[in-house]
Design a protein around this motif. Structure first.
Motif, mmCIF file in Angstrom:
data_model
loop_
_atom_site.group_PDB
_atom_site.id
_atom_site.type_symbol
_atom_site.label_atom_id
_atom_site.label_comp_id
_atom_site.label_asym_id
_atom_site.label_seq_id
_atom_site.Cartn_x
_atom_site.Cartn_y
_atom_site.Cartn_z
ATOM 1 N N ASP A 205 0.805 -1.220 0.000
ATOM 2 C CA ASP A 205 0.000 0.000 0.000
ATOM 3 C C ASP A 205 0.842 1.275 0.000
ATOM 4 O OD1 ASP A 205 -2.064 -1.847 0.300
ATOM 5 O OD2 ASP A 205 -2.089 -1.628 2.479
ATOM 6 N N THR A 206 1.946 1.252 0.731
ATOM 7 C CA THR A 206 2.756 2.456 0.922
ATOM 8 C C THR A 206 4.231 2.078 0.811
ATOM 9 O OG1 THR A 206 1.071 3.279 2.467
ATOM 10 C CG2 THR A 206 3.207 4.396 2.478
ATOM 11 N N VAL A 207 5.019 2.941 0.148
ATOM 12 C CA VAL A 207 6.436 2.645 -0.086
ATOM 13 C C VAL A 207 7.301 3.772 0.452
ATOM 14 C CG1 VAL A 207 8.198 2.056 -1.795
ATOM 15 C CG2 VAL A 207 5.805 1.392 -2.194
ATOM 16 N N LEU A 208 8.262 3.420 1.293
ATOM 17 C CA LEU A 208 9.288 4.348 1.773
ATOM 18 C C LEU A 208 10.622 3.899 1.209
ATOM 19 C CD1 LEU A 208 6.983 4.032 4.093
ATOM 20 C CD2 LEU A 208 8.630 5.197 5.550
ATOM 21 N N MET A 209 11.559 4.848 1.058
ATOM 22 C CA MET A 209 12.871 4.489 0.518
ATOM 23 C C MET A 209 13.926 5.428 1.079
ATOM 24 S SD MET A 209 13.850 3.947 -3.495
ATOM 25 C CE MET A 209 15.426 3.247 -4.011
ATOM 26 N N THR A 210 15.032 4.850 1.505
ATOM 27 C CA THR A 210 16.115 5.669 2.043
ATOM 28 C C THR A 210 17.094 6.064 0.932
ATOM 29 O OG1 THR A 210 17.430 3.702 2.585
ATOM 30 C CG2 THR A 210 16.007 4.592 4.310
ATOM 31 N N GLU A 211 17.705 7.205 1.106
ATOM 32 C CA GLU A 211 18.720 7.644 0.156
ATOM 33 C C GLU A 211 19.889 6.663 0.163
ATOM 34 O OE1 GLU A 211 19.778 11.652 1.053
ATOM 35 O OE2 GLU A 211 17.746 12.418 0.744
ATOM 36 N N GLY A 212 20.418 6.372 -1.010
ATOM 37 C CA GLY A 212 21.484 5.389 -1.138
ATOM 38 C C GLY A 212 20.983 3.996 -1.429
ATOM 39 N N SER A 213 19.677 3.791 -1.393
ATOM 40 C CA SER A 213 19.096 2.487 -1.726
ATOM 41 C C SER A 213 18.845 2.400 -3.225
ATOM 42 C CB SER A 213 17.788 2.278 -0.950
ATOM 43 O OG SER A 213 18.024 2.233 0.440
ATOM 44 N N LEU A 236 19.545 5.221 -12.320
ATOM 45 C CA LEU A 236 18.688 4.141 -12.790
ATOM 46 C C LEU A 236 17.536 3.863 -11.829
ATOM 47 C CD1 LEU A 236 18.241 1.810 -14.858
ATOM 48 C CD2 LEU A 236 19.729 0.403 -13.406
ATOM 49 N N GLY A 237 17.840 3.819 -10.528
ATOM 50 C CA GLY A 237 16.776 3.443 -9.588
ATOM 51 C C GLY A 237 17.023 3.910 -8.179
ATOM 52 N N GLY A 238 17.559 5.101 -8.013
ATOM 53 C CA GLY A 238 17.807 5.642 -6.683
ATOM 54 C C GLY A 238 16.561 6.255 -6.070
ATOM 55 N N ALA A 239 16.661 6.626 -4.800
ATOM 56 C CA ALA A 239 15.516 7.176 -4.082
ATOM 57 C C ALA A 239 15.023 8.477 -4.697
ATOM 58 C CB ALA A 239 15.885 7.381 -2.610
ATOM 59 N N SER A 240 15.943 9.357 -5.093
ATOM 60 C CA SER A 240 15.541 10.637 -5.672
ATOM 61 C C SER A 240 14.804 10.437 -6.983
ATOM 62 C CB SER A 240 16.766 11.528 -5.886
ATOM 63 O OG SER A 240 17.339 11.877 -4.641
ATOM 64 N N MET A 241 15.318 9.537 -7.829
ATOM 65 C CA MET A 241 14.654 9.278 -9.092
ATOM 66 C C MET A 241 13.227 8.769 -8.865
ATOM 67 S SD MET A 241 13.417 7.113 -11.573
ATOM 68 C CE MET A 241 14.012 5.480 -11.209
ATOM 69 N N ALA A 243 11.349 9.123 -6.239
ATOM 70 C CA ALA A 243 10.505 10.108 -5.554
ATOM 71 C C ALA A 243 10.103 11.252 -6.482
ATOM 72 C CB ALA A 243 11.233 10.653 -4.333
ATOM 73 N N GLU A 244 11.026 11.638 -7.386
ATOM 74 C CA GLU A 244 10.811 12.842 -8.202
ATOM 75 C C GLU A 244 10.356 12.552 -9.635
ATOM 76 O OE1 GLU A 244 14.460 15.019 -8.083
ATOM 77 O OE2 GLU A 244 14.657 14.785 -5.906
ATOM 78 N N ILE A 245 10.789 11.419 -10.198
ATOM 79 C CA ILE A 245 10.528 11.175 -11.620
ATOM 80 C C ILE A 245 9.522 10.042 -11.836
ATOM 81 C CG2 ILE A 245 11.597 10.534 -13.824
ATOM 82 C CD1 ILE A 245 14.189 11.814 -12.787
ATOM 83 N N SER A 246 9.825 8.834 -11.345
ATOM 84 C CA SER A 246 8.901 7.717 -11.589
ATOM 85 C C SER A 246 7.672 7.788 -10.690
ATOM 86 C CB SER A 246 9.609 6.376 -11.367
ATOM 87 O OG SER A 246 9.778 6.097 -9.984
ATOM 88 N N GLY A 247 7.808 8.459 -9.542
ATOM 89 C CA GLY A 247 6.672 8.561 -8.614
ATOM 90 C C GLY A 247 6.368 7.265 -7.896
#
Length: 570
Positions: A205-213, A236-241, A243-247
């Motif tokens: 239901d909900t996804v969290l992700m740490t930077e560097g993962s 390719l698949g970092g937390a920022s990408m 959070a900001e691009i793929s959603g």
């Protein structure tokens, strides 16, 4: 006349037998605790250092921050894969920690990869352990949290991890089914989450992700090999990408500590489920506690496997130390005495208890050549009357919506002419049918032996108990090691004799000892727990609180199907 349902203990606490048993079990428990401590070290000190060097916590450090302070974590599957995968360096706890813990006051199922064990890769037993945790969460409607830090499938064993109904892919199917039934699921990606495993967080239901993962279907190297594209892991698949691009990610967190704090905050906002269907009353930990000291349980059973079959004790003594106020409304107390049935409460929750009585009993023969005469019935054996009583009691509990607790120390069903004349097969089938079709929660504790068809009738693993626990004194097999060794050694000796080799008595003894040693090792609860036949090996002193947690978990699912026992042999 005063109503009385409080059990009276008759244990001779100063007796030689009780003292000897207590000392032996204390030694066994100390050895088990050492082994459990070794398992909890995961991949060892160097792997822990490598995890810390990445700026990440170990799985058990994460749990310490996630769980409410001063609460117990009921770990499930700790012994999974114990003694297995030696050719690959082993996989302590199958590389994943699962169990029930309290987060912001809510009881939750936790599934957390241990990246110190082969980078959190999925061995066959890892997949089965995660599936068992999901099954428990699904049946009991327990909110579930996944802490993901895994390299994906352990490739050398992919054929045993990937394709079958109880393999890796079933995890994602369960994610979808749990969500459809309203079981809350949250995933925190706190390391690598690659290949097929990348579906797990997005199926929740909900996804969290740490930077560097990292979260991707294929890592940078595989992408370059497959399509020739060069890209870095973060792009390719970092937390920022994400959070900001793929959603894909709902919450991006700077580190493990803040990610775990966010998890606690989110769980604290879960709504309450519907009121449970099962009876529960207010409970006071002091005034409603059992009347007898739980430490007395150490004195009941000799933990030596060679002496397990000869253990004779009153199962009322166990019940008196796990139920509220030691009160037990015993059902048909004078009939079918090798099985105890009755009603009680544990932590304020109503339960029906089915327990093997290990003391020998006197019973009037109902049918057959000795009808009307008294006979001695062996403790731990299920006779026709015992099976009939238990079947009726199980049906009554289903009729009244009372969860069932099964306490095992069973040698099996009675055999012989008198038993057959009395209809033991028919009565046994009736009991097995009642257990099979029971719709109320069932929880099993293997106290001593659990052999043959008696294991089935007492709600063994194949009969869908919500939880199955075992004391370290448990023995779990088709028959006892002594019986099996006698039978198999005789068969083997005759086979050799047909081949022209006549064994001496000394050679027969060596053969017997080899078979018995192997059989006893397989009957040990650690062997069963390694294969997830047992959810947890528990300290006998923790039995009551473990059952309280299990009953609370079962109460989270208020839906009970219609009880339809089907055709019963009468």
């Amino acid at each position: 006349m005063k109503f009385e349902n409080e059990l009276k203990s008759k244990m001779d606490l100063q007796g030689v037998r009780v003292k000897t048993n207590r000392e032996a079990l204390q030694v066994l428990m100390a050895a088990l605790r050492v082994q459990e401590g070794e398992i909890r070290l995961g991949g060892g000190a160097k792997s822990v250092e490598a995890q810390h060097a990445k700026g990440r916590l170990t799985v058990r450090e994460r749990l310490e921050l996630l769980l409410d302070k001063n609460t117990e974590f009921l770990e499930l599957g700790l012994w999974a894969a114990h003694g297995m995968y030696g050719e690959y360096g082993g996989a302590p706890a199958a590389g994943v920690v699962t169990g029930l813990g309290r987060i912001s006051g809510r009881l939750c199922m936790i599934v957390a990869n241990d990246a110190t064990v082969k980078a959190g890769a999925f061995f066959p037993m890892t997949a089965k352990k995660v599936l068992r945790a999901q099954t428990i969460a699904l049946e009991n409607r327990i909110p579930t949290l996944y802490l993901v830090d895994s390299a994906g499938v352990f490739l050398p064993l992919q054929e045993d991890v990937f394709p079958d109904t109880d393999d890796f892919g079933r995890v994602f199917r369960n994610n979808a089914v749990m969500s459809s039934l309203g079981v809350p699921q949250i995933t925190a990606i706190m390391g690598m989450c690659v290949a097929g495993g990348a579906y797990l967080p997005v199926m929740t239901d909900t996804v969290l992700m740490t930077e560097g993962s990292g979260l991707f279907l294929a890592g940078p190297s595989l992408v370059q090999a497959a399509i020739g594209q060069k890209t870095g892991a973060e792009e390719l698949g970092g937390a920022s990408m994400h959070a900001e691009i793929s959603g894909t990610v709902d919450f991006k967190e700077p580190n493990d500590h803040l990610c775990l704090a966010r998890l606690r905050s989110l769980v604290g906002k879960f709504g309450e489920l519907r009121k449970p269907s099962f009876s529960v009353v207010d409970f006071d930990a002091k005034t409603d506690a059992p009347k007898y000291e739980v430490e007395d349980l150490y004195g009941l059973i000799d933990p030596d496997p060679a002496k397990a079959a000869s253990n004779v004790y009153d199962m009322h003594e166990v019940i008196a130390r796990i139920v509220d106020r030691s009160e037990f409304d015993e059902y048909k107390a004078e009939f079918g005495r090798t099985l105890l049935c009755g009603y009680a409460r544990i932590g304020g929750r109503a339960v029906g208890i089915v327990a093997n009585q290990k003391m020998h009993q006197s019973q009037t023969v109902a049918v057959g050549p000795q009808a009307g005469e008294k006979r001695t019935e062996f403790g731990g054996v299920i006779y026709t009357e015992s099976a009939q009583k238990a079947a009726r009691f199980i049906m009554d509990c289903n009729q009244s919506l009372i969860p069932l607790i099964f306490l095992h120390d069973v040698n099996g069903f009675m055999v012989g002419k008198d038993a057959e004349w009395s209809g033991i097969i028919r009565a046994g089938a009736k009991m097995v049918s009642a257990v099979s079709t029971s719709v109320v929660p069932k929880i099993t504790v293997i106290v001593g032996g659990s052999f043959g068809a008696g294991h089935y009738a007492m709600c063994g693993k194949a009969y869908d108990p919500r939880f199955l626990f075992a004391w370290p004194t448990a023995r779990y097999a088709v028959m006892s090691g002594t019986s099996a060794a006698n039978t198999l050694a005789e068969v083997r000796a005759k086979q050799m004799e047909r081949g022209g080799k006549v064994l001496s008595e000394a050679e027969k003894k060596v053969l017997y000892d080899e078979i018995k040693s192997s059989y006893d090792a397989q009957a040990d609860p650690r062997y069963g727990a390694a294969r997830l036949w047992i959810d947890a090996i528990i300290d006998p002193l923790k039995t009551r609180e473990v059952l309280m947690t299990a009953l609370e978990a079962a109460s989270l699912n208020p839906e009970v199907a219609k009880f339809n026992p089907g055709v019963l042999q009468t």
